[in-house]
Design a protein around this motif. Structure first.
Motif, PDB file in Angstrom:
ATOM      1  N   PRO A  20       0.787  -1.125  -0.027  1.00 16.29           N
ATOM      2  CA  PRO A  20       0.135   0.034   0.048  1.00 16.29           C
ATOM      3  C   PRO A  20       0.902   1.445   0.078  1.00 16.29           C
ATOM      4  N   VAL A  21       0.534   2.463  -0.818  1.00 13.72           N
ATOM      5  CA  VAL A  21       1.181   3.562  -0.768  1.00 13.72           C
ATOM      6  C   VAL A  21       0.289   4.657   0.000  1.00 13.72           C
ATOM      7  N   PRO A  22       0.692   5.516   0.932  1.00 11.07           N
ATOM      8  CA  PRO A  22       0.054   6.477   1.204  1.00 11.07           C
ATOM      9  C   PRO A  22      -0.092   7.604   0.353  1.00 11.07           C
ATOM     10  N   VAL A  23      -1.361   7.943   0.359  1.00 10.72           N
ATOM     11  CA  VAL A  23      -1.824   9.103  -0.516  1.00 10.72           C
ATOM     12  C   VAL A  23      -2.584  10.245   0.323  1.00 10.72           C
ATOM     13  N   LEU A  24      -2.397  11.450  -0.100  1.00 10.07           N
ATOM     14  CA  LEU A  24      -3.046  12.581   0.517  1.00 10.07           C
ATOM     15  C   LEU A  24      -4.001  13.175  -0.311  1.00 10.07           C
ATOM     16  N   VAL A  25      -5.028  13.347   0.045  1.00 10.82           N
ATOM     17  CA  VAL A  25      -6.537  13.878  -0.642  1.00 10.82           C
ATOM     18  C   VAL A  25      -6.794  15.151   0.309  1.00 10.82           C
ATOM     19  N   LEU A  26      -6.947  16.375  -0.558  1.00 12.61           N
ATOM     20  CA  LEU A  26      -7.475  17.516   0.188  1.00 12.61           C
ATOM     21  C   LEU A  26      -8.497  17.662  -0.217  1.00 12.61           C
TER      22      LEU A  26
END
Length: 210
Positions: free
Chosen positions: A107-113
């Motif tokens: 899994p890859v961390p992803v930032l969502v604004l």
């Protein structure tokens, strides 16, 4: 030898232990209240990690805009109430785990604004990333990835670089407010500027209200 408290005159006699205790306690209560932000929502010292991140990004002037509040700003609702703005003028910085990204084993961390009044559509986030599945990150992954606890995650200045998606509806506001590293601090910025500093790709990832 112990000096007499300020303002004490020799003809008043030796100050009692209670006088020293009172002054010591009052001094430390003043320091405690200052650190807790109990004087109101004014400019204060910034959280060290976020302050350093701002300096590294050439955004040192942003520190003067940060506001600290005695009440929590952990949720979008709390932040909007403290600032006195609309809920959708708050930026939520959400960390998700993207599974099955090309070239990645785990899994890859992803930032969502996203604006504070909306929820992320995980299917749209998945499609925007080209992942097989997207799940909400656990608290330990959020801190490990960003360096901040949930409720205080800013939109940039994280410990590690991650893919960043920003819902394009954020641009509908002249100014938005985002977390500044702690559950009691926020800062304002023009949304286009915020998206640029975050290195985000503009996409449509908000759940439909229909």
């Amino acid at each position: 030898m112990i000096d007499a408290p300020a303002g004490h005159r020799p003809d008043q006699g030796t100050p009692s232990r209670g006088a020293y205790t009172y002054r010591y306690r009052a001094h430390h209560e003043h320091i405690r209240d200052h650190r807790a932000g109990r004087h109101g929502g004014g400019p204060l010292r910034r959280p060290p990690r976020f302050a350093e991140a701002l300096q590294a990004l050439g955004l040192g002037e942003v520190t003067a805009r940060v506001r600290k509040f005695p009440e929590a700003t952990r949720t979008a609702e709390e932040a909007a109430a403290a600032v006195g703005c609309e809920l959708n003028a708050i930026v939520k910085s959400l960390i998700f785990a993207a599974h099955g990204l090309p070239g990645s084993e785990g899994p890859v961390p992803v930032l969502v604004l996203l604006d504070g009044a909306s929820r992320a559509d995980l299917d749209q986030v998945r499609d925007a990333l080209g992942a097989s599945k997207v799940t909400r990150a656990k608290a330990d992954l959020v801190r490990e990835t960003t360096g901040y606890a949930i409720g205080g995650v800013p939109p940039f200045g994280h410990r590690t670089r991650t893919p960043v998606l920003a819902d394009r509806r954020l641009l509908a506001h002249p100014e938005v407010w985002a977390a500044a590293g702690t559950p009691h601090t926020v800062f304002p910025m023009a949304p286009a500027e915020l998206v640029r500093h975050a290195g985000a790709s503009l996409v449509d990832v908000r759940e439909s209200s229909e």
